[in-house]
Write a protein that holds these residues in place. Structure first.
Motif, PDB file in Angstrom:
ATOM      1  N   THR A 178       0.855  -1.179   0.000  1.00 47.49           N
ATOM      2  CA  THR A 178       0.000   0.000   0.000  1.00 47.49           C
ATOM      3  C   THR A 178       0.896   1.236   0.000  1.00 47.49           C
ATOM      4  N   LEU A 179       0.284   2.401   0.085  1.00 45.68           N
ATOM      5  CA  LEU A 179       1.063   3.636   0.164  1.00 45.68           C
ATOM      6  C   LEU A 179       1.835   3.739   1.470  1.00 45.68           C
ATOM      7  N   VAL A 180       1.382   3.022   2.500  1.00 46.74           N
ATOM      8  CA  VAL A 180       1.988   3.202   3.824  1.00 46.74           C
ATOM      9  C   VAL A 180       2.741   1.984   4.329  1.00 46.74           C
ATOM     10  N   ASP A 181       2.663   0.842   3.645  1.00 51.25           N
ATOM     11  CA  ASP A 181       3.441  -0.301   4.125  1.00 51.25           C
ATOM     12  C   ASP A 181       3.656  -1.341   3.034  1.00 51.25           C
ATOM     13  N   LEU A 182       4.596  -2.256   3.316  1.00 46.42           N
ATOM     14  CA  LEU A 182       4.898  -3.372   2.412  1.00 46.42           C
ATOM     15  C   LEU A 182       5.113  -4.625   3.245  1.00 46.42           C
ATOM     16  N   LYS A 183       4.397  -5.676   2.916  1.00 45.35           N
ATOM     17  CA  LYS A 183       4.568  -6.971   3.562  1.00 45.35           C
ATOM     18  C   LYS A 183       4.770  -7.998   2.448  1.00 45.35           C
ATOM     19  N   LYS A 184       5.988  -8.506   2.362  1.00 45.01           N
ATOM     20  CA  LYS A 184       6.338  -9.379   1.236  1.00 45.01           C
ATOM     21  C   LYS A 184       7.166 -10.551   1.716  1.00 45.01           C
ATOM     22  N   ARG A 185       6.737 -11.759   1.366  1.00 37.86           N
ATOM     23  CA  ARG A 185       7.483 -12.979   1.681  1.00 37.86           C
ATOM     24  C   ARG A 185       7.438 -13.876   0.453  1.00 37.86           C
ATOM     25  N   ILE A 186       8.598 -14.117  -0.155  1.00 43.17           N
ATOM     26  CA  ILE A 186       8.646 -15.010  -1.305  1.00 43.17           C
ATOM     27  C   ILE A 186       9.850 -15.940  -1.180  1.00 43.17           C
ATOM     28  N   GLU A 187       9.738 -17.104  -1.787  1.00 41.88           N
ATOM     29  CA  GLU A 187      10.841 -18.061  -1.865  1.00 41.88           C
ATOM     30  C   GLU A 187      10.904 -18.595  -3.285  1.00 41.88           C
ATOM     31  N   VAL A 188      12.123 -18.762  -3.791  1.00 39.52           N
ATOM     32  CA  VAL A 188      12.324 -19.302  -5.139  1.00 39.52           C
ATOM     33  C   VAL A 188      13.141 -20.585  -5.015  1.00 39.52           C
ATOM     34  N   TYR A 189      12.675 -21.646  -5.644  1.00 41.21           N
ATOM     35  CA  TYR A 189      13.331 -22.946  -5.608  1.00 41.21           C
ATOM     36  C   TYR A 189      13.748 -23.349  -7.020  1.00 41.21           C
ATOM     37  N   ALA A 190      14.907 -23.994  -7.116  1.00 40.98           N
ATOM     38  CA  ALA A 190      15.401 -24.477  -8.412  1.00 40.98           C
ATOM     39  C   ALA A 190      15.369 -26.004  -8.436  1.00 40.98           C
ATOM     40  N   GLU A 191      15.074 -26.547  -9.605  1.00 45.72           N
ATOM     41  CA  GLU A 191      15.009 -27.993  -9.773  1.00 45.72           C
ATOM     42  C   GLU A 191      16.361 -28.628  -9.465  1.00 45.72           C
ATOM     43  N   GLY A 192      16.367 -29.646  -8.617  1.00 47.32           N
ATOM     44  CA  GLY A 192      17.579 -30.363  -8.274  1.00 47.32           C
ATOM     45  C   GLY A 192      18.480 -29.648  -7.293  1.00 47.32           C
ATOM     46  N   GLY A 194      16.964 -26.878  -4.777  1.00 49.40           N
ATOM     47  CA  GLY A 194      16.201 -26.463  -3.604  1.00 49.40           C
ATOM     48  C   GLY A 194      16.086 -24.948  -3.542  1.00 49.40           C
ATOM     49  N   LEU A 195      16.021 -24.411  -2.343  1.00 46.08           N
ATOM     50  CA  LEU A 195      15.843 -22.980  -2.152  1.00 46.08           C
ATOM     51  C   LEU A 195      17.060 -22.208  -2.664  1.00 46.08           C
ATOM     52  N   ILE A 196      16.818 -21.216  -3.540  1.00 50.37           N
ATOM     53  CA  ILE A 196      17.918 -20.408  -4.069  1.00 50.37           C
ATOM     54  C   ILE A 196      17.764 -18.931  -3.724  1.00 50.37           C
ATOM     55  N   TYR A 197      16.568 -18.513  -3.331  1.00 53.99           N
ATOM     56  CA  TYR A 197      16.347 -17.099  -3.019  1.00 53.99           C
ATOM     57  C   TYR A 197      15.183 -16.976  -2.050  1.00 53.99           C
ATOM     58  N   ALA A 198      15.340 -16.098  -1.056  1.00 54.27           N
ATOM     59  CA  ALA A 198      14.256 -15.817  -0.118  1.00 54.27           C
ATOM     60  C   ALA A 198      14.248 -14.332   0.199  1.00 54.27           C
ATOM     61  N   GLU A 199      13.066 -13.782   0.297  1.00 55.22           N
ATOM     62  CA  GLU A 199      12.910 -12.362   0.610  1.00 55.22           C
ATOM     63  C   GLU A 199      11.768 -12.203   1.600  1.00 55.22           C
ATOM     64  N   ASN A 200      12.037 -11.468   2.678  1.00 54.25           N
ATOM     65  CA  ASN A 200      11.030 -11.227   3.709  1.00 54.25           C
ATOM     66  C   ASN A 200      11.122  -9.758   4.123  1.00 54.25           C
ATOM     67  N   LYS A 201      10.102  -8.985   3.777  1.00 55.60           N
ATOM     68  CA  LYS A 201      10.106  -7.562   4.101  1.00 55.60           C
ATOM     69  C   LYS A 201       8.812  -7.191   4.828  1.00 55.60           C
ATOM     70  N   ASP A 202       8.987  -6.460   5.910  1.00 59.30           N
ATOM     71  CA  ASP A 202       7.856  -5.918   6.665  1.00 59.30           C
ATOM     72  C   ASP A 202       8.211  -4.460   6.966  1.00 59.30           C
ATOM     73  N   LEU A 203       7.766  -3.556   6.102  1.00 62.95           N
ATOM     74  CA  LEU A 203       8.202  -2.165   6.147  1.00 62.95           C
ATOM     75  C   LEU A 203       7.012  -1.227   6.293  1.00 62.95           C
ATOM     76  N   THR A 204       7.211  -0.161   7.060  1.00 68.79           N
ATOM     77  CA  THR A 204       6.214   0.903   7.184  1.00 68.79           C
ATOM     78  C   THR A 204       6.803   2.177   6.600  1.00 68.79           C
ATOM     79  N   TYR A 205       6.051   2.793   5.660  1.00 71.98           N
ATOM     80  CA  TYR A 205       6.529   3.984   4.970  1.00 71.98           C
ATOM     81  C   TYR A 205       6.036   5.262   5.656  1.00 71.98           C
ATOM     82  N   CYS A 206       6.765   6.321   5.406  1.00 68.84           N
ATOM     83  CA  CYS A 206       6.364   7.643   5.883  1.00 68.84           C
ATOM     84  C   CYS A 206       5.009   8.009   5.268  1.00 68.84           C
ATOM     85  N   ASN A 207       4.071   8.474   6.110  1.00 69.85           N
ATOM     86  CA  ASN A 207       2.738   8.829   5.610  1.00 69.85           C
ATOM     87  C   ASN A 207       2.412  10.315   5.777  1.00 69.85           C
TER      88      ASN A 207
END
Length: 233
Positions: A178-192, A194-207
């Motif tokens: 939204t304009l005031v926050d970001l909540k993002k959790r993703i994981e990327v897996y590759a064949e053979g 396993g997990l190659i990338y993970a991102e976890n963000k919980d941010l509050t923006y200036c309003n």
């Protein structure tokens, strides 16, 4: 049919079958379940580069860079008679330091799902067979409340630095902005691999009026983990 002709026919059938298995000859390929995206072998290891950032209203951002190594150490049979993997996680600040044990967790693959247990909490990482836009409750085996995971970009390539993985699966655990926050959790897996990338963000923006909509971070946390190396020990 003469015995010699029968023998030759059997040989020809076998060769055609092998050609079908080993080459693209128009045969119907076995379905891709996605099971090869999750912890593929004993003694497999993966090393990650990690960056954690803590944002505060009163201080400059606190940035931590370190490495994590995950190793599939062994397997055992659980109380339900299922084969379970023991995963050892190590941590170090720089490549010149020795690895220090950080934690231990378990993982298991069933015919229809892949589970990972950390700190006595079990999460459903995959449901098989995987397909695009598939959704399931990642918290089905814990009491944390429903948490829908969704498959995106299934069997698509993904690049990290100078490494490109031909077949990957992106699992969106949360992606709310939204304009005031970001909540993002993703994981990327590759064949053979396993997990190659993970991102976890919980941010509050200036309003405030002068910064609303500019994604100026007031406070929150950011965690990004990228594969650096992998192989078998």
């Amino acid at each position: 049919m003469k015995p010699k002709q029968t023998y030759l026919l059997l040989i020809l059938s076998f060769l055609l079958l092998q050609a079908c298995v080993n080459k693209d000859c128009g045969c119907v390929a076995p379905p891709e379940t996605g099971i090869s995206y999750f912890y593929t072998s004993i003694k497999q290891f993966t090393i990650y580069e990690v960056q954690e950032i803590d944002y505060s209203l009163t201080q400059n951002p606190s940035i931590k860079n370190y490495q994590i190594k995950e190793s599939v150490a062994s397997f055992f049979t659980d109380l339900d008679g299922k084969e379970t993997l023991r995963i050892e996680r190590f941590k170090r600040t720089t490549e010149n330091e020795a690895w220090q044990i950080d934690s231990v967790f378990t993982a298991k693959k069933r015919s229809n799902e892949a589970l990972k247990t950390e700190n006595n909490q079990t999460f459903v990482k995959f449901v098989f067979p995987l397909y695009e836009n598939q959704t399931w409750d990642g918290n089905a085996y814990n009491a944390l409340g429903k948490d829908d995971y969704t498959v995106k970009k299934l069997h698509q390539p993904f690049s990290i630095g100078n490494k490109t993985f031909r077949k990957t699966a992106t699992i969106i655990q949360q992606d709310d902005s939204t304009l005031v926050d970001l909540k993002k959790r993703i994981e990327v897996y590759a064949e053979g691999v396993g997990l190659i990338y993970a991102e976890n963000k919980d941010l509050t923006y200036c309003n405030k009026p002068d910064c609303l909509g500019k994604n100026t971070i007031d406070f929150g946390k950011s965690f990004i983990m990228k594969i650096k190396d992998y192989g078998t020990e």
